[in-house]
Design a protein around this motif. Structure first.
Motif, PDB file in Angstrom:
ATOM      1  N   GLY A 121       0.861  -1.164  -0.082  1.00 14.26           N
ATOM      2  CA  GLY A 121       0.161   0.488  -0.553  1.00 14.26           C
ATOM      3  C   GLY A 121       0.728   1.248  -0.086  1.00 14.26           C
ATOM      4  N   PRO A 122       1.868   1.580   1.436  1.00  8.18           N
ATOM      5  CA  PRO A 122       2.944   2.720   0.798  1.00  8.18           C
ATOM      6  C   PRO A 122       3.468   2.659  -0.887  1.00  8.18           C
ATOM      7  CG  PRO A 122       2.948   1.563   3.362  1.00  8.18           C
ATOM      8  CD  PRO A 122       2.722   0.890   1.709  1.00  8.18           C
ATOM      9  N   VAL A 123       3.741   2.031  -1.114  1.00  7.41           N
ATOM     10  CA  VAL A 123       4.585   2.051  -2.011  1.00  7.41           C
ATOM     11  C   VAL A 123       3.552   2.759  -3.313  1.00  7.41           C
ATOM     12  CG1 VAL A 123       6.135   0.417  -3.388  1.00  7.41           C
ATOM     13  CG2 VAL A 123       6.170   0.609  -1.590  1.00  7.41           C
ATOM     14  N   LYS A 174       0.439   4.422  -3.469  1.00  6.28           N
ATOM     15  CA  LYS A 174       0.304   5.463  -2.738  1.00  6.28           C
ATOM     16  C   LYS A 174       1.349   6.042  -2.850  1.00  6.28           C
ATOM     17  CE  LYS A 174      -2.766   4.560   1.341  1.00  6.28           C
ATOM     18  NZ  LYS A 174      -3.273   5.434   2.511  1.00  6.28           N
ATOM     19  N   ALA A 175       2.401   6.294  -3.436  1.00  6.91           N
ATOM     20  CA  ALA A 175       3.761   6.732  -3.176  1.00  6.91           C
ATOM     21  C   ALA A 175       3.828   6.548  -4.931  1.00  6.91           C
ATOM     22  CB  ALA A 175       4.732   6.107  -2.279  1.00  6.91           C
ATOM     23  N   ASP A 226      -7.220   5.138  -1.714  1.00  7.24           N
ATOM     24  CA  ASP A 226      -6.843   5.296  -1.023  1.00  7.24           C
ATOM     25  C   ASP A 226      -8.041   5.308   0.283  1.00  7.24           C
ATOM     26  OD1 ASP A 226      -5.447   7.784  -1.087  1.00  7.24           O
ATOM     27  OD2 ASP A 226      -7.860   7.652  -1.006  1.00  7.24           O
TER      28      ASP A 226
END
Lengths: 269, 166
Positions: free
Chosen positions: A40-42, A44-45, A131
């Motif tokens: 998820g964080p990757v 989003k980036a 997201d």
């Protein structure tokens, strides 16, 4: 040793899809949501960088036209300043009349905004990952819209991410009608980023350029949301029905943000 | 090519997957984009042989399934099978030639997509075969084959593949 490892891998290869077909549908869905949450964080980036690239390319394209438009706009600003003063007076009078008539402003739906952070990894489906998840009150089958029109619906949810199926996905089905003549049909995803409206009555009043909107049947999508415009019309099922190629109004290749429509009651929006 | 460092290999596959789901949709043409995961599978199969190709295909195909709407295991099976086939026949090919790389990638992409279509059709309703071939399989294979050339070049640099002259 290597060969026996290889044979073991071949057996795993063969068994995996069979087990997936036999297992409960929640098994595959939990695995997919677990993988999406881990990356998820990757994602989003990556999504943020994609947004910046989109905006940069739009900016570069527009730069050439902006210089010439600048002079014209300066002249218009002067004219519009006077117009603004006049309209402010009209607005104040409008507000007063609204109070007099007890006119209540109606907001059609309550929405949750979400950003698109990833898309389907294959060419066979058209899905996006947003997201927002259950922590933000997003639930399964929630419709997605943009100011241009209907986009799709939520199909899988996790606490912080959700997977959504777009209306151009071959598995998507939306109850629809022609806005002008109220002829009903079903819009399903087709190839090349288009949709197809099927099961239209043979003597229906429909022509190229007609606006197609959601009919509200099925209870998933609210009534009256714009879907697209008719591009061409043909026959289907050996001439029993008409079918129309529909070009969606939403630009799916540049989708950055979507709005999730919240139900206010069990059966309505 | 010697056996690669597994950490770099896993990082490469994950990077390609992130690029596949975030950046590649920007260069979609009529809803079709290249398949970086397939290109990586073909590359490692050609360089390292059938069993490594099978392992890479299985693992990267499973990752691809998890980031897709379809059947879990569909691409794991298809990419694993193609990794095995390409690796087995790779010994006979001049794998440094861009033409060979393009043709092998084109055929591998077509085979993977036909395999996936056949498998998923047992479980879900898929679009008609001829329309799927015309609008998805054929354009995806051509696009992936063209995109394979710069990706192969980059992977050769990353994994320091040297050309062997006899």
């Amino acid at each position: 040793m290597v060969r026996s490892k290889g044979i073991f891998l071949i057996i795993v290869c063969l068994l995996l899809p069979i087990l997936s077909m036999a297992a409960p549908s929640t098994f595959g869905y939990k695995m997919k949501m677990g993988a999406a949450v881990s990356l998820g964080p990757v994602l989003k980036a990556g999504g943020k960088v994609v947004q910046k690239i989109n905006r940069l390319s739009h900016g570069i394209k527009r730069y050439g036209a902006l210089i010439g438009a600048n002079e014209e706009l300066r002249r218009q600003v002067a004219e519009l300043t006077q117009e603004v003063v006049r309209l402010k007076e009209v607005s104040v009078e409008n507000e007063r009349l609204r109070d007099l008539l007890s006119f209540k402003e109606q907001i059609p739906y309550k929405v949750i905004s979400a950003r698109v952070i990833a898309r389907d990894s294959t060419n066979w489906y058209s899905t996006i990952v947003i997201d927002k998840g259950t922590e933000h009150n997003v639930i399964k089958n929630m419709p997605l819209i943009t100011p241009l029109g209907l986009v799709g619906k939520v199909t899988e949810v996790s606490p912080f991410l959700s997977r959504c199926m777009l209306i151009v996905d071959p598995n998507s089905r939306v109850g629809a009608m022609v806005e002008r003549s109220r002829e009903v049909g079903v819009v399903e995803g087709y190839f090349k980023g288009l949709c197809r409206m099927k099961y239209i009555s043979n003597n229906a009043d429909i022509k190229e350029g007609d606006l197609i909107i959601s009919s509200g049947s099925g209870g998933i999508f609210p009534k009256g949301i714009a879907i697209g415009k008719v591009k061409s019309i043909g026959t289907d099922f050996g001439g029993l029905y008409l079918s129309a190629s529909v070009e969606p109004l939403a630009d799916f290749s540049r989708l950055e943000e979507v709005l999730c429509v919240v139900r206010t009651t069990q059966s309505s929006f | 090519m010697r056996r690669p460092n597994y950490s770099i290999l896993i990082l490469t596959i994950l990077t390609l997957l992130v690029l596949q789901v975030t950046f590649l949709p920007l260069i979609e043409v009529h809803g079709v984009k290249p398949d970086l995961i397939l290109i990586a599978t073909v590359f490692f199969s050609l360089q390292l042989g059938p069993w490594f190709g099978l392992w890479i295909g299985l693992a990267s195909g499973l990752l691809k399934d998890l980031f897709s709407q379809g059947l879990v295991g569909g691409f794991a099976f298809s990419l694993g099978a193609v990794g095995l086939i390409v690796g087995y026949h790779g010994k006979l090919l001049y794998k440094e030639s861009p033409f060979v790389q393009g043709v092998v990638t084109f055929l591998a992409s077509a085979l993977v997509n036909f395999c996936y279509y056949g498998l998923v059709n047992l479980y879900l309703t898929m679009p008609p075969l001829m329309a799927s071939f015309r609008y998805i399989i054929l354009p995806a294979s051509i696009y992936t084959a063209i995109f394979a050339l710069p990706v192969f070049f980059l992977l050769q640099k990353v994994f320091r593949v040297t050309t062997h002259r006899k």
